[in-house]
Design an enzyme around this catalytic site. Sequence first.
Site, PDB file in Angstrom:
ATOM      1  N   ASN A   1       0.870  -1.177   0.000  1.00 33.02           N
ATOM      2  CA  ASN A   1       0.000   0.000   0.000  1.00 33.02           C
ATOM      3  C   ASN A   1       0.909   1.230   0.000  1.00 33.02           C
ATOM      4  OD1 ASN A   1      -1.860   2.014   0.499  1.00 33.02           O
ATOM      5  ND2 ASN A   1      -2.201   1.445   2.645  1.00 33.02           N
ATOM      6  N   TRP A   2       1.019   1.848  -1.161  1.00 31.94           N
ATOM      7  CA  TRP A   2       1.951   2.987  -1.283  1.00 31.94           C
ATOM      8  C   TRP A   2       1.437   4.238  -0.570  1.00 31.94           C
ATOM      9  CZ3 TRP A   2       3.953   3.323  -7.083  1.00 31.94           C
ATOM     10  CH2 TRP A   2       4.679   2.163  -7.371  1.00 31.94           C
ATOM     11  N   LYS A   3       0.183   4.283  -0.206  1.00 30.42           N
ATOM     12  CA  LYS A   3      -0.448   5.493   0.353  1.00 30.42           C
ATOM     13  C   LYS A   3      -0.184   6.676  -0.591  1.00 30.42           C
ATOM     14  CE  LYS A   3       0.297   3.495   4.859  1.00 30.42           C
ATOM     15  NZ  LYS A   3       0.123   3.639   6.269  1.00 30.42           N
TER      16      LYS A   3
ATOM     17  N   HIS B   1      -9.549   0.994   4.709  1.00 31.30           N
ATOM     18  CA  HIS B   1      -8.260   1.204   5.394  1.00 31.30           C
ATOM     19  C   HIS B   1      -8.487   2.145   6.579  1.00 31.30           C
ATOM     20  CE1 HIS B   1      -4.171   2.456   6.244  1.00 31.30           C
ATOM     21  NE2 HIS B   1      -3.784   1.371   5.617  1.00 31.30           N
TER      22      HIS B   1
ATOM     23  N   GLU C   1      -6.919   4.568   7.670  1.00 27.69           N
ATOM     24  CA  GLU C   1      -6.732   6.005   7.373  1.00 27.69           C
ATOM     25  C   GLU C   1      -7.967   6.568   6.670  1.00 27.69           C
ATOM     26  OE1 GLU C   1      -2.910   5.560   5.469  1.00 27.69           O
ATOM     27  OE2 GLU C   1      -2.076   4.989   7.400  1.00 27.69           O
TER      28      GLU C   1
ATOM     29  N   GLU D   1      -5.623  -5.135  10.486  1.00 24.04           N
ATOM     30  CA  GLU D   1      -4.605  -4.107  10.701  1.00 24.04           C
ATOM     31  C   GLU D   1      -4.918  -3.351  11.987  1.00 24.04           C
ATOM     32  OE1 GLU D   1      -2.493  -2.956   6.834  1.00 24.04           O
ATOM     33  OE2 GLU D   1      -4.229  -1.653   7.022  1.00 24.04           O
TER      34      GLU D   1
ATOM     35  N   GLY E   1       2.183   2.085  10.703  1.00 25.75           N
ATOM     36  CA  GLY E   1       3.116   3.199  10.546  1.00 25.75           C
ATOM     37  C   GLY E   1       3.767   3.637  11.844  1.00 25.75           C
TER      38      GLY E   1
ATOM     39  N   SER F   1       3.253  -2.338  10.374  1.00 24.66           N
ATOM     40  CA  SER F   1       4.706  -2.341  10.577  1.00 24.66           C
ATOM     41  C   SER F   1       5.364  -3.691  10.261  1.00 24.66           C
ATOM     42  CB  SER F   1       5.044  -1.871  11.996  1.00 24.66           C
ATOM     43  OG  SER F   1       4.568  -0.538  12.190  1.00 24.66           O
TER      44      SER F   1
ATOM     45  N   GLY G   1       2.697  -1.231   4.316  1.00 22.47           N
ATOM     46  CA  GLY G   1       2.746   0.197   4.000  1.00 22.47           C
ATOM     47  C   GLY G   1       4.168   0.645   3.697  1.00 22.47           C
ATOM     48  N   GLY G   2       4.832   1.221   4.690  1.00 26.78           N
ATOM     49  CA  GLY G   2       6.153   1.816   4.496  1.00 26.78           C
ATOM     50  C   GLY G   2       7.147   0.912   3.781  1.00 26.78           C
TER      51      GLY G   2
HETATM   52  C1  PEP Z   1      -0.812   0.061   5.914  1.00 29.42           C
HETATM   53  O1  PEP Z   1      -0.748   1.172   5.433  1.00 29.42           O
HETATM   54  O2  PEP Z   1      -1.779  -0.659   5.648  1.00 29.42           O
HETATM   55  C2  PEP Z   1       0.253  -0.401   6.802  1.00 29.42           C
HETATM   56  C3  PEP Z   1       0.160  -1.572   7.356  1.00 29.42           C
HETATM   57  O3  PEP Z   1       1.324   0.473   6.974  1.00 29.42           O
HETATM   58  P1  PEP Z   1       2.736   0.121   7.686  1.00 29.42           P
HETATM   59  O4  PEP Z   1       3.206  -1.198   7.099  1.00 29.42           O
HETATM   60  O5  PEP Z   1       3.622   1.259   7.306  1.00 29.42           O
HETATM   61  O6  PEP Z   1       2.493   0.009   9.138  1.00 29.42           O
END
Ligand code: PEP
Length: 252
Positions: free
Chosen positions: A9-11, A95, A97, A167, A173, A212, A233-234
């Site tokens: 997930n590039w956000k 999600h 966010e 999640e 994040g 994470s 994500g990251g």
């Molecule tokens: C996400 O955005 O769904 C996520 C899990 O981010 P991260 O891996 O950065 O915690």
Amino acid sequence: MRGRLVAGNWKSNGDLAANQLLLGHLRAAAAGLQGVDCVVCAPYPYLFQIQQLLAGSTLTWGGQDVSQFGAGAYTGAVTAAMLREFGCRYAIVGHSERRSIFGENNAMVAAKFGAALQAGLTPILCVGETLQERESGAMEQVVGAQIDAVVTAAGVAALGKAVVAYEPVWAIGTGKTATPEQAQAAHAFIRSRIAAQDAVVAAELKILYGGSVKAANAAQLFAMPDIDGGLIGGAALVAEEFMAICKAAQRH
Ligand code: PEP
């Protein structure tokens, strides 16, 4: 046996030049993977670039959100049919966010889930509790309600054509990963909640963990019996990290 899936997930990250480099690395590295589906979920404007650069590769791609509506007067919204035109196979819905920053509630998420499915996309339905909800013992109540909203609106059979991502909001994040045992307990709860309505759908459903995940902790998480891959994500913005996570998810 359930397949494995890792979705990045590039956000709201990326630019044309950086994407080109990242996609080139992913394309080359993914060719050597077996037993895991690797998915890239990118901002809408880059889906055309992704379609050009990943066509014919083993990678698939998707949107990070989708409109609950079809074509019409919905300024700013992107329909599931549009995502299909750019080769998307998946759409993330719900999600955390989107829920916390953009005010999406369970009913909206269920409508988005239905719109994605109707257009032939596989929804990746995100569920998860906040830290406060976990600490007050409300994880099952919150996650159960998030699952139930979709089951009520779309029917339990619809989950047979979807993926769920657990999640925990406190792990997204933050660098704070759920322990494999915490994640397993939540995944087992989600599976049992669905099994109460349809045991076959529940047994075949892929449930991803997100929060994470990194190359360094992926293998322990993916070793859990109810964890079928990850939503990343990251770490999805770094080719080596993302590919190492995909590799850790491979079924041998
Ligand atoms: C996400 O955005 O769904 C996520 C899990 O981010 P991260 O891996 O950065 O915690």
